[in-house]
Every structure is written in structure tokens, then in C-alpha cells.
Design a protein around this motif. Structure first.
Motif, short mmCIF file in Angstrom:
data_model
loop_
_atom_site.label_atom_id
_atom_site.label_comp_id
_atom_site.label_asym_id
_atom_site.label_seq_id
_atom_site.Cartn_x
_atom_site.Cartn_y
_atom_site.Cartn_z
N SER A 237 63.31 -32.75 43.05
CA SER A 237 63.80 -31.98 41.91
C SER A 237 63.24 -30.57 41.90
O SER A 237 62.12 -30.31 42.32
CB SER A 237 63.51 -32.70 40.59
OG SER A 237 62.16 -32.59 40.28
N SER B 98 63.23 -27.11 39.28
CA SER B 98 63.63 -26.56 37.99
C SER B 98 62.84 -25.29 37.73
O SER B 98 61.74 -25.11 38.23
CB SER B 98 63.44 -27.57 36.88
OG SER B 98 62.12 -28.01 36.85
N PHE C 232 67.62 -29.28 38.65
CA PHE C 232 68.39 -29.84 39.75
C PHE C 232 67.61 -31.02 40.32
O PHE C 232 66.42 -30.91 40.57
CB PHE C 232 68.61 -28.77 40.83
CG PHE C 232 69.38 -29.26 42.01
CD1 PHE C 232 70.73 -29.52 41.89
CD2 PHE C 232 68.78 -29.46 43.24
CE1 PHE C 232 71.47 -29.98 42.97
CE2 PHE C 232 69.50 -29.91 44.33
CZ PHE C 232 70.85 -30.16 44.19
N ILE D 260 73.74 -36.18 43.69
CA ILE D 260 73.22 -35.24 42.69
C ILE D 260 73.05 -36.01 41.39
O ILE D 260 74.02 -36.42 40.79
CB ILE D 260 74.16 -34.05 42.49
CG1 ILE D 260 74.30 -33.27 43.79
CG2 ILE D 260 73.63 -33.13 41.39
CD1 ILE D 260 75.33 -32.16 43.72
N ALA E 120 72.22 -31.72 37.61
CA ALA E 120 72.35 -30.31 37.98
C ALA E 120 72.85 -29.64 36.72
O ALA E 120 74.03 -29.70 36.41
CB ALA E 120 73.35 -30.13 39.11
#
Lengths: 485, 302
Positions: A156, A158, A169, A181, A184
Motif C-alpha cells: 500500500s 498513501s 492505493f 486493486i 485506489a
């Protein structure tokens, strides 16, 4: 059309605060940016000066120190002088941090990676698992297989995008090398008045556990209601608005309009304009003294699945459902730690109740292998709950117990009522109450690592009891994880 | 569906309602900076302190009550240096309050205004839960309250410009009182100079550097990692060569590891308030330092 109100209000939410903010904010933002520039410039200059001063001071001090050498003179100047001369020497300490703390952390964007894996020993083949009485959710099956399994690896990223938005993400790499995913999304930071908007792919805010990622679960797998009603968790591609009430008690409302990515919806293949599925939730929470805190909530999710197919794993026929699906969730969590200090001992009690009314058409035998395709009305309300307690009895060690149960409900099936079929043709939908008891013990040598032993007695189908043993590790590296409530 | 509409209408109305005026609402993450904000803001501020002196500041969660409080705050007074990294970013993101977002005037970090000690050369978690910026427990040295106080008075003046001079004046008074108190404490604490001590958690580095205490070792093998018996034995063995005079631990920790060492090495255990409110006798900033020194001196007597 039933979701039109949600759509209208979501649209209002998006338009009202933004348009109001846009006019004045531009100018203010410009001025602010300019001020920020000036401030930074001066701070840099001061820092440089201070650093020079520091070096000079340090040299001077070292000279004095060495001249004192063996004499154990008190370091404190103030003993002699009533007004201490410390400002100068404190100055000497200062610039170092000015330079260092300017970097907000070692990670920007915050990057983290979760690694997990497990060894399982199950008395029954996981391929035979089913929740008797409920249409399968098709969610990811855990554990995947017996013996050694790699868990999901989660990557991840961010960061704040600018003063107005934050981006998140998260990628999940499954053991079969498929990449998905999971999240997102962008999230507003500056709307004000307690309002937050999120757009993109996110985990719905319904319930309590739904927004928690698998590595944050207290047990190795999701509670039965989450598995049965959402296929582990309800993911959304859409928009979420949350509003926090201006009160000391935590009161939060949320609305979502989205293309739901999970069971019970079939939105992923839907082709239409406007709202597809919608969710609404409300949460309240607070503290009781210094030692207790709690949160409770109700949530609602509405979808219109179209030809949601499922395989009756008992008879082998393919059937499908079309109609309306609604889900109600009531959730509650209570946390206790002596004086609010969770370091040594703490207790966490949580429970959630799910109710799912569905109404529409059931189509039998899509592939015409058992006497031909037939359709008729279908109506049912299935439900389920879990209740769990996790107790940290000493640093590093936690023990937990969870009980979960589902109820298939008393389905009204038109095809059976009319005599076209009997329940023998729809064996998976025969009434039952799947149950499970789970016991776990985990050890966390640090905040970033955890090893868990779990034992579950799974009675989700009438003919057998599956005893499941797990040994699991979950580790995180990179950015410090958030301490979610 | 009607419920949704009602909820939505309610949300809309409330979202458009103007925010209430009044005292500056301060959300302090830890008691020491809450106390400092009270010293400087006086009547003009309404201080909420998110944690108490008996809580391990590293392990706080983003509780609903904290998010609710952050929503209406005018300024967050945080410690910084990643002490609150586990929970504060989450609280701020969920608050829906643009004033307190990182980088805004309403976000203040104390540690940015002082020199940090023990900045790690290697940032690797094999070294424990290290804070990349340095040791965050900066309030151990009262001189740091002067720097933080000065910066905070400036920040409050920016947030509440009408009372700007009052904040500066309050800081001037506070600084005067604090300087005098520091002089007195330093005098009283002279016997502590160069006294070797053991610490349970590395929470006292600033206090040690201020008073000239010498840290002989930490019972936690690495920051945030519970002491193991092997490590404790090693520390006890070190006593023979390089004896410490006492073992100190912060008020939010259990005393078991310190007691164990104390019995082995025949040295006193000293519990120090980790912050304001960590003990009954540490009700405000001045009492906090006073109590700390009193306890250390008592420990020295044996």
C-alpha cells in the motif's frame, strides 16, 4: 429508480461545499501559499544562522570543558548566576532539529508491505465447504488449501496529494500470482464542517469489520456473516460522503453510491447510467471514563442483482437469482484497558448482526441438465451474527474466542410452492443454521509482527464437523500502521 | 429509503450551519503540551488533552471520542517526532476539519522547535520501534518548554490575532517563572550530576542530558520491545563492573523488570511521572519537574 434519492443527495453533497469553497478559497490559498513561502525562506535563513552559531558555541564549549578537565564542576551555570546564561547554550542545541524534523518521516509516500502465510490442518477438504441454506457468496476461500499456504501480500501507498486531497492505493497479490486493486481512492482533506468525501475504489463503511483489512483481523479468517453476506468484505467503486456531527459524542453519518464489487450485487457487469448500488450508515461512539471506549452503528446496503448465478454444490445444477437485495447490519464494539493504557492488558468485545431480505425471481437449471430451465418468485430473509472477545493478558500475548452463526431463513420459493420442483431439487437451499466456534492465541513480539495459532470447529454443513487448525504469521514493514479503533 | 432521505437532509442542514465562536479550542495530544497551552492561553483557550499520564503514548488508538473532539478543534498541539504516528494522522484525516490538517496553521508540533537527541544513524526496525526523527520525549528537559512555549504563543497569536499580545505576554510571564524555577531545580539537582542510572524505557534522555545523569543502559533491549530475562541478566551482570545508582521507569509502565534488577543489584527503583499527571504530585508543568527531581533525589538517598 429507488436509488435516485441517494444519487441526488450525493450530488448535492459534492456540489454544495465545493462550489462554496471554490470562490473564496482560491485567493486564500494563493495568499497562504505565498505566506508559506516567505515563512520557509526565513526559517531556512534562521536555521542556517543558528547552525553556524551552534558550531561556534560547541567549539567554545568544548574548549571550556577541556580546560576544566578533571574538576567535577557542575555543568549548571545557574548555581552561580541567578539569571542563567542558558539561552545561548540552548540555542546551541536548537538548529539540529530544525533541519532534521523538517522531513516529516522516513517515508513519503507512506509505503508499507504486509507479508503473511499460514499452515493449516483441516479434517475436511476445503473444496467441500459450503454454508448450507445460503446461496454462495463466491468470496475468496480461506484457507485456500490444506498444509502450506502463502497469504495475501498487500502493498500500500498513501500520501497527501496536496492540501486538499489524500490518495490511498492498495494492491493485493494473491498466492496464485494474480494482482488485484483492493483500494485506489482519493479523499478530501479540506471541505470542513465535518464533511469528508471519498471517490474511487474503497471498502464500504458499513458495519465495523468491513473497513478492516485482513491483516487487521483478530482471527485468521473473516466471521461467517462477512463470508456469507459479502464474500469477506464489501468493496465499492464509487463515491462516499461522510459527515461528522459537531458534538463531543462521536456521531457520524455516511452515504455511498457505487458499483458494488462483491456479493450480493452483480454490478461489475452492469451497464447503466446513474446509481447502481447504495449504502448508508450511522455510527455513534464515545468513552466511559478513562478505561472504556465504544462504538455502535447501523448500516444499510441495497443492490439489484441481475442473474446472479450460483452452483448448487450438492445437486450440481446452475441456478440464478434476480431481484432486490437489502442488507441491514447492527454493529457494536467495546474496548477496555486499565486507565486506557493498552500496553499490558486490554479487552475488546465486538459483535455484529446481519439481516438480508431478498425478493425476486429464482431461475432453476440454467444449463438445462435437470429437466429444463424454470423461473418463479423467490423471497427470503437470511441472517447471521458473530460475537467475539479478544483479551491481551500480558504484553505480546492475546487470546480470543469467537462464536458465529448463520440462519438460512424460511425461503418462499415459487417453484416449490407451485409443485414444479421439490426441495430435493434445491438441496443447497434447505434450511439450516451453520455454526462455528473459534479459539485463537497470538503472539506479537513487536507492533509489526504477529504469529497466530487458531483452532476452529466448523459446523457450516449438516453432515460433518470440520476441525481446522491454523498457524499463521502476519508481518508489516514500511510505514507505521494506523491504530484503527 | 425514506430514512436515507431524512438522514441526508439532516446532514445537509447541519453541514451548512455556521461554526460556533468562542475560546480557541486546543486539542493537545499529550498532557505536557496541554499544560503548556493552559499556561500560555489561560482563559482564552479551551484545552482538551487526548491522553493521560498513565497511558503509553505510543499505543493510543484513533478512538471515536478523539475524532469527535478533533472536528471542532482550532489547533492540534502535538508532540511530533512520530510519537503519535499510530493514531493522530487517522484522527486528523477523519475529522473533516481543514484547520488542523498537517501543514495548516492549526497543526503544531512541539518537537519541531527543539533539538532532538538520539537521531538514529540507521533507520531499521531491527533496531526496535525507532523514531526516525530522534527520541520524541523532549519534555524531559524543562528548557524545551521555553522554546515550545515561545513557538506556541506565536502560533496562538496567529490563530487568535485579537489576543496576540495577550499570548505573548503570557508566554513572557511563563518563561520568567520557568527560568527561575529551572535555576532552582538545577541547584537542587546538583547531587544528581554524573550519577549513573538504568532506565526501563528510553523515555528520559532529555532529563538525563539536562541534569547530567549518566544512562548505564536500558532494560528494554530495543525501544518498545519488552525486556527479556536474558537481557536483564546481562544488565545485572554489568552492575558488577559499572554500577548504576538507581533504576528508573515511567509511570505508564509496569515496574516488574525494574524491580527484578533492583533486587539483584540492590539499588532503588524510582518511578518518575512520564508527564504531567503521571503521579498525584505532578498536576502542572512546574509540579511535574519538581516531583521528578524530588523522586530522583530520594532515589539517590537509597
Amino acid at each position: 429508480m429507488k436509488y435516485a434519492p441517494i444519487a441526488v443527495f450525493a450530488a448535492l453533497f459534492i456540489s454544495v461545499p465545493l462550489s462554496a469553497a471554490a470562490a473564496g478559497k482560491d485567493e486564500i490559498a494563493q495568499i497562504r501559499a505565498r505566506l508559506e513561502q516567505i515563512k520557509n525562506l526565513y526559517e531556512q535563513r534562521i536555521a542556517t544562522l543558528e547552525e553556524r552559531l551552534a558550531r561556534a558555541e560547541k567549539r567554545a564549549e568544548e574548549a571550556v570543558e577541556s580546560s576544566r578537565s578533571s574538576r567535577a564542576l557542575p555543568r549548571v551555570v545557574s548555581a552561580a548566576a541567578p539569571e542563567p546564561a542558558e539561552p545561548a547554550r540552548q540555542m546551541a542545541q536548537r538548529p539540529v532539529s530544525q533541519a532534521l524534523s523538517r522531513s516529516p518521516g522516513a517515508f513519503n509516500p507512506e509505503i508499507s508491505l504486509i507479508l503473511s502465510g499460514n499452515y493449516t490442518r483441516l479434517s475436511k477438504n476445503p473444496d467441500e465447504r459450503r454454508f448450507q441454506g445460503l446461496m454462495p457468496s463466491g468470496g475468496e476461500r480461506l484457507p485456500e488449501t490444506r498444509s502450506f499456504n502463502l497469504g495475501e501480500s498487500e502493498l500500500s501507498l498513501s500520501a497527501n496529494i496536496d492540501p486538499f486531497f489524500r490518495g490511498n492505493f492498495r494492491l493485493a497479490i494473491a498466492p496464485d500470482n494474480s494482482v488485484g486493486i483492493e483500494e485506489a481512492n482519493i479523499q478530501t482533506l479540506g471541505l470542513g464542517n465535518g464533511l469528508n468525501l471519498k471517490a474511487g475504489r474503497f471498502l464500504s463503511g458499513v458495519g465495523y469489520l468491513n473497513e478492516h483489512h485482513p491483516h487487521e483481523w483478530d482471527f485468521s479468517d473473516a466471521p461467517l456473516p462477512y463470508q456469507a453476506f459479502f464474500g469477506n468484505s464489501l468493496g465499492m467503486d464509487g463515491v462516499q460522503a461522510r459527515w461528522l456531527a459537531p458534538s463531543d459524542t462521536f456521531i457520524e453519518f455516511g452515504l455511498e453510491t457505487a458499483r458494488a464489487r462483491s456479493f450480493p450485487a452483480t454490478d461489475e457487469t452492469r451497464d447503466k447510467n446513474g446509481a447502481i448500488s447504495g449504502a448508508a450508515f450511522a455510527h455513534v461512539g464515545g468513552d466511559v471514563g478513562a478505561s472504556n471506549s465504544w462504538r455502535a452503528g447501523v448500516s444499510y446496503f441495497a443492490a439489484r442483482p441481475r442473474e446472479r448465478g450460483y452452483e448448487d454444490s450438492v445437486s450440481g445444477t446452475m441456478n440464478s437469482f434476480s431481484g432486490r437485495s437489502r442488507t441491514w447490519i447492527a454493529d457494536f464494539i467495546w474496548k477496555w484497558a486499565p486507565n486506557g493504557n493498552s500496553r499490558y492488558r486490554n479487552l475488546k468485545i465486538q459483535g455484529e448482526y446481519f439481516s438480508r431480505p431478498e425478493k425476486g425471481t429464482l431461475t432453476y437449471d440454467l444449463d438445462s441438465v435437470a429437466g429444463g430451465t424454470q423461473s418463479d418468485r423467490y423471497k427470503n430473509r437470511s441472517s447471521g451474527f458473530y460475537a467475539q472477545a479478544v483479551y491481551q493478558f500480558m504484553p505480546k500475548w492475546r487470546v480470543g474466542y469467537r462464536y458465529d452463526q448463520l440462519a438460512s431463513g424460511n425461503a418462499s420459493i415459487g417453484l416449490v410452492k407451485s409443485g414444479a420442483l421439490t426441495m430435493d431439487d434445491l438441496p443447497l437451499l434447505r434450511r439450516y443454521r451453520p455454526k462455528r466456534s473459534t479459539l485463537m492465541l497470538d503472539w506479537s513480539p513487536s507492533e509489526f509482527s504477529r504469529v497466530r495459532l487458531q483452532f476452529a470447529r466448523d459446523r457450516t454443513r449438516p453432515e460433518t464437523t470440520d476441525n481446522q487448525l491454523w498457524i499463521q504469521y502476519i508481518m508489516s514493514m514500511g510505514a507505521h500502521g494506523a491504530h484503527k479503533f | 429509503m425514506r430514512k436515507c432521505v431524512e438522514i441526508a437532509l439532516f446532514m445537509l442542514m447541519a453541514a451548512l450551519a455556521p461554526a460556533a465562536e468562542g475560546a480557541v479550542k486546543v486539542f493537545a495530544t499529550v498532557p505536557e503540551w496541554g499544560a503548556l497551552a493552559r499556561e500560555i492561553g489561560g482563559e482564552r483557550v479551551e484545552v482538551f488533552v487526548a491522553t493521560n499520564g498513565l497511558q503509553d503514548p505510543h499505543r493510543i488508538q484513533a478512538k471515536p471520542s478523539l475524532i469527535a473532539k478533533a472536528r471542532s478543534a482550532d489547533i492540534i498541539v502535538a508532540n511530533g517526532a512520530e510519537l503519535e504516528i499510530g493514531w493522530l494522522p487517522l484522527v486528523i484525516q477523519n475529522s473533516g476539519n481543514p484547520r488542523i490538517q498537517t501543514g495548516q496553521t492549526g497543526y503544531f508540533e512541539a518537537a519541531r522547535h527543539v533539538a532532538l537527541l538520539e537521531t538514529p544513524a540507521i533507520i531499521d526496525r531491527s533496531q526496535g520501534d525507532v523514531h526516525p526523527a530522534g527520541n520524541p520525549h523532549v519534555h524531559g528537559d524543562p528548557r524545551n518548554t521555553l522554546y515550545v512555549g515561545e513557538a506556541l504563543s506565536g502560533r496562538l497569536a496567529r490563530i487568535d490575532p485579537e489576543n496576540a499580545s495577550a499570548y505573548r505576554e503570557a508566554y513572557r510571564k511563563f518563561a520568567e517563572k520557568m527560568r527561575k524555577a529551572i535555576a532552582a531545580w538545577e541547584k537542587a539537582a546538583l547531587p544528581l550530576k554524573n550519577v549513573p542510572v538504568l532506565v526501563q524505557h528510553k523515555a528520559f534522555s532529555y532529563l538525563e542530558s539536562w541534569l547530567g545523569l549518566i544512562e548505564n543502559g536500558a532494560l528494554e533491549p530495543l525501544p518498545g520491545i519488552e525486556p527479556s530475562s536474558a537481557h536483564l541478566s546481562e544488565i545485572a551482570a554489568r552492575q558488577a563492573v559499572n554500577p548504576a545508582r538507581m533504576v528508573i521507569y515511567p509511570s505508564y509502565q509496569y515496574d516488574a523488570p525494574s524491580r527484578w534488577i533492583s533486587e539483584r543489584a540492590k539499588i532503588p527503583v524510582v518511578m518518575l511521572p512520564s508527564t504531567v499527571g503521571g503521579t498525584d504530585e505532578s498536576g502542572d508543568l512546574f509540579m511535574f519537574y519538581e516531583d521528578t527531581i524530588r523522586r530522583l533525589l530520594k532515589g539517590l538517598e537509597g
